[in-house]
Design a protein around this motif. Structure first.
Motif, PDB file in Angstrom:
ATOM      1  N   ASP A 118       0.833  -1.207   0.000  1.00 17.67           N
ATOM      2  CA  ASP A 118       0.000   0.000   0.000  1.00 17.67           C
ATOM      3  C   ASP A 118       0.869   1.259   0.000  1.00 17.67           C
ATOM      4  N   ARG A 119       2.065   1.162   0.565  1.00 13.55           N
ATOM      5  CA  ARG A 119       2.950   2.333   0.578  1.00 13.55           C
ATOM      6  C   ARG A 119       3.723   2.457  -0.729  1.00 13.55           C
ATOM      7  N   VAL A 120       4.147   1.329  -1.290  1.00  8.46           N
ATOM      8  CA  VAL A 120       4.973   1.368  -2.495  1.00  8.46           C
ATOM      9  C   VAL A 120       4.123   1.625  -3.740  1.00  8.46           C
ATOM     10  N   ALA A 121       2.944   1.011  -3.794  1.00  9.93           N
ATOM     11  CA  ALA A 121       2.061   1.133  -4.963  1.00  9.93           C
ATOM     12  C   ALA A 121       0.643   1.392  -4.451  1.00  9.93           C
ATOM     13  N   PRO A 122       0.384   2.627  -3.986  1.00  9.47           N
ATOM     14  CA  PRO A 122      -0.875   2.894  -3.271  1.00  9.47           C
ATOM     15  C   PRO A 122      -2.118   2.470  -4.075  1.00  9.47           C
ATOM     16  N   TYR A 123      -2.991   1.745  -3.386  1.00 10.16           N
ATOM     17  CA  TYR A 123      -4.187   1.225  -4.058  1.00 10.16           C
ATOM     18  C   TYR A 123      -5.093   2.350  -4.552  1.00 10.16           C
ATOM     19  N   TRP A 124      -5.142   3.470  -3.798  1.00  9.46           N
ATOM     20  CA  TRP A 124      -6.023   4.563  -4.222  1.00  9.46           C
ATOM     21  C   TRP A 124      -5.621   5.094  -5.588  1.00  9.46           C
ATOM     22  N   GLN A 125      -4.305   5.105  -5.848  1.00  9.13           N
ATOM     23  CA  GLN A 125      -3.842   5.592  -7.147  1.00  9.13           C
ATOM     24  C   GLN A 125      -4.237   4.660  -8.276  1.00  9.13           C
ATOM     25  N   SER A 126      -4.099   3.365  -8.034  1.00  7.21           N
ATOM     26  CA  SER A 126      -4.456   2.413  -9.086  1.00  7.21           C
ATOM     27  C   SER A 126      -5.957   2.462  -9.364  1.00  7.21           C
ATOM     28  N   TRP A 127      -6.755   2.657  -8.313  1.00  8.04           N
ATOM     29  CA  TRP A 127      -8.201   2.798  -8.511  1.00  8.04           C
ATOM     30  C   TRP A 127      -8.472   4.010  -9.416  1.00  8.04           C
ATOM     31  N   LEU A 128      -7.827   5.131  -9.125  1.00  6.25           N
ATOM     32  CA  LEU A 128      -8.018   6.345  -9.942  1.00  6.25           C
ATOM     33  C   LEU A 128      -7.598   6.109 -11.391  1.00  6.25           C
ATOM     34  N   GLY A 129      -6.475   5.439 -11.571  1.00 11.78           N
ATOM     35  CA  GLY A 129      -5.981   5.183 -12.925  1.00 11.78           C
ATOM     36  C   GLY A 129      -6.928   4.307 -13.721  1.00 11.78           C
ATOM     37  N   LEU A 130      -7.423   3.244 -13.075  1.00 12.48           N
ATOM     38  CA  LEU A 130      -8.334   2.321 -13.770  1.00 12.48           C
ATOM     39  C   LEU A 130      -9.699   2.968 -14.010  1.00 12.48           C
ATOM     40  N   GLN A 131     -10.129   3.766 -13.057  1.00 10.01           N
ATOM     41  CA  GLN A 131     -11.385   4.503 -13.215  1.00 10.01           C
ATOM     42  C   GLN A 131     -11.328   5.390 -14.458  1.00 10.01           C
ATOM     43  N   ARG A 132     -10.212   6.094 -14.590  1.00  8.81           N
ATOM     44  CA  ARG A 132     -10.031   6.991 -15.729  1.00  8.81           C
ATOM     45  C   ARG A 132      -9.951   6.195 -17.035  1.00  8.81           C
ATOM     46  N   TYR A 133      -9.263   5.066 -16.983  1.00  9.61           N
ATOM     47  CA  TYR A 133      -9.161   4.199 -18.168  1.00  9.61           C
ATOM     48  C   TYR A 133     -10.543   3.773 -18.647  1.00  9.61           C
ATOM     49  N   TRP A 134     -11.383   3.305 -17.719  1.00 14.33           N
ATOM     50  CA  TRP A 134     -12.717   2.822 -18.113  1.00 14.33           C
ATOM     51  C   TRP A 134     -13.596   3.962 -18.600  1.00 14.33           C
ATOM     52  N   GLN A 135     -13.479   5.133 -17.968  1.00 13.70           N
ATOM     53  CA  GLN A 135     -14.272   6.284 -18.431  1.00 13.70           C
ATOM     54  C   GLN A 135     -13.920   6.637 -19.871  1.00 13.70           C
ATOM     55  N   LYS A 136     -12.623   6.705 -20.157  1.00 11.09           N
ATOM     56  CA  LYS A 136     -12.185   7.055 -21.517  1.00 11.09           C
ATOM     57  C   LYS A 136     -12.658   6.001 -22.506  1.00 11.09           C
ATOM     58  N   ARG A 137     -12.545   4.731 -22.108  1.00 10.89           N
ATOM     59  CA  ARG A 137     -12.898   3.641 -23.002  1.00 10.89           C
ATOM     60  C   ARG A 137     -14.390   3.591 -23.259  1.00 10.89           C
ATOM     61  N   ASP A 138     -15.167   3.739 -22.198  1.00  9.28           N
ATOM     62  CA  ASP A 138     -16.608   3.694 -22.382  1.00  9.28           C
ATOM     63  C   ASP A 138     -17.096   4.890 -23.209  1.00  9.28           C
ATOM     64  N   ALA A 139     -16.419   6.043 -23.037  1.00 16.20           N
ATOM     65  CA  ALA A 139     -16.777   7.222 -23.832  1.00 16.20           C
ATOM     66  C   ALA A 139     -16.463   7.002 -25.299  1.00 16.20           C
ATOM     67  N   SER A 140     -15.311   6.376 -25.597  1.00 16.01           N
ATOM     68  CA  SER A 140     -14.971   6.190 -27.017  1.00 16.01           C
ATOM     69  C   SER A 140     -15.857   5.097 -27.631  1.00 16.01           C
ATOM     70  N   ARG A 141     -16.267   4.116 -26.841  1.00 14.04           N
ATOM     71  CA  ARG A 141     -17.216   3.100 -27.329  1.00 14.04           C
ATOM     72  C   ARG A 141     -18.557   3.738 -27.676  1.00 14.04           C
ATOM     73  N   ALA A 142     -19.000   4.664 -26.805  1.00 13.58           N
ATOM     74  CA  ALA A 142     -20.299   5.306 -27.037  1.00 13.58           C
ATOM     75  C   ALA A 142     -20.254   6.135 -28.320  1.00 13.58           C
ATOM     76  N   ALA A 143     -19.070   6.782 -28.559  1.00 11.87           N
ATOM     77  CA  ALA A 143     -18.941   7.614 -29.749  1.00 11.87           C
ATOM     78  C   ALA A 143     -18.815   6.758 -31.003  1.00 11.87           C
ATOM     79  N   ASP A 144     -18.186   5.579 -30.847  1.00  9.23           N
ATOM     80  CA  ASP A 144     -17.979   4.711 -32.013  1.00  9.23           C
ATOM     81  C   ASP A 144     -18.132   3.262 -31.570  1.00  9.23           C
ATOM     82  N   PRO A 145     -19.365   2.727 -31.656  1.00  9.07           N
ATOM     83  CA  PRO A 145     -19.641   1.394 -31.123  1.00  9.07           C
ATOM     84  C   PRO A 145     -18.762   0.290 -31.738  1.00  9.07           C
ATOM     85  N   ALA A 146     -18.172   0.558 -32.916  1.00  7.34           N
ATOM     86  CA  ALA A 146     -17.323  -0.466 -33.538  1.00  7.34           C
ATOM     87  C   ALA A 146     -15.915  -0.480 -32.937  1.00  7.34           C
ATOM     88  N   ALA A 147     -15.574   0.561 -32.164  1.00  7.59           N
ATOM     89  CA  ALA A 147     -14.207   0.662 -31.640  1.00  7.59           C
ATOM     90  C   ALA A 147     -13.929  -0.408 -30.599  1.00  7.59           C
TER      91      ALA A 147
END
Ligand SMILES: [Zn+2]
Length: 287
Positions: free
Chosen positions: A258-287
């Motif tokens: 938790d100190r070396v690779a804080p879980y809160w940071q990974s949650w934020l990173g993955l959250q952002r990844y899914w938001q970007k991905r779901d947004a690009s899917r919505a814009a282009d369902p074939a993507a």
């Protein structure tokens, strides 16, 4: 092959959090990653323990520009102007002008930025080289996923992995696919792991922390952990739930992970990844 062991930078007073490597190259000693500015005095001390001065180092090979790996690069060049620094093409401009990087990091870390990282010193362009193909005898190749600009270096069965193979505080068994913002990419990371499997290194030099020699098992489990973590965030786990699940997985090693690779940071990173991905899917369902 020269001896391969991490120089423990005792980051934040923690043992086995950040360990960089000093190796030989045809022109003399080289470093793989350098840690943040806050551990620069400790890096110099660790080099002296190897009978080296900073001025003896000919090359610095960087895996990526996250501060725990590259934060001290500019300060090192200021003290040792002969040093040549290798980094990916995408990462290079941020070392020359780190102001944007610092602004976004201060938003993420708040007041702890200075305590953790110290500062970022601009690195003269003349000292920089692009890490692609042959780098002082090492084969540099892109390893995106943890970060879009990540590269790793392979020579004689040794992979200078950086964070492309996740975090594993040797000899602990837990492997975490540390996923800080802003540009973690789960698909690309799986492709990177597959490329490393194809190249079949015999040992992985991890910055966090140590040398892993059971490479096939490590990489197979990294694929699995990456899917587990990505699914936890996609399925709606809150930051607290995500951290609790990670701590439970890590068992006795939970606190250090938790100190070396804080879980809160990974949650934020993955959250952002899914938001970007779901947004690009919505814009282009074939993507
Ligand atoms: Zn990183």
């Amino acid at each position: 092959m020269d001896s391969l062991f991490p120089l423990d930078l005792h980051f934040g007073g923690i043992d086995r959090a950040i360990g960089v490597y000093v190796l030989d190259c045809p022109e003399g000693p080289m470093l793989f990653d350098c840690g943040p500015e806050t551990t620069l005095p400790r890096l110099e001390e660790a080099l002296r323990e190897c009978d080296l001065e900073l001025a003896d180092i000919r090359h610095l090979l960087l895996s990526h520009i996250h501060f725990d790996h590259a934060g001290a690069a500019g300060a090192l060049v200021r003290r040792h102007p002969e040093l040549t620094v290798w980094v990916s093409e995408i990462g290079a401009p941020h070392l020359v002008d780190p102001s944007r990087l610092e602004r976004s990091a201060r938003r993420l870390y708040g007041e702890s930025f200075d305590v953790l990282w110290g500062g970022l010193t601009p690195l003269p362009e003349a000292n920089l080289r692009i890490a692609a193909g042959d780098v002082v005898g090492w084969d540099a190749f892109p390893t995106p996923g943890h970060a879009s600009h990540h590269v790793s270096y392979l020579r004689e069965g040794t992979l200078l992995a950086g964070d492309a193979c996740g975090v594993r505080i040797e000899p602990a068994r837990t492997i975490v696919p540390v996923s800080p913002p802003p540009d973690i990419d789960v698909e690309l990371w799986h492709e990177t792991i597959a490329e490393i499997e194809r190249r079949a290194p015999e040992r992985l030099a991890l910055i966090h922390f140590g040398v892993e020699t059971n490479v096939p098992d490590h990489l197979a489990r990294l694929h699995e952990e990456l899917d587990t973590w990505a699914a936890r965030v996609h399925d709606g786990m809150t930051q607290d739930e995500f951290r609790a699940a990670g701590l439970a997985d890590a068992g006795d090693d939970a606190e250090v992970y938790d100190r070396v690779a804080p879980y809160w940071q990974s949650w934020l990173g993955l959250q952002r990844y899914w938001q970007k991905r779901d947004a690009s899917r919505a814009a282009d369902p074939a993507a």
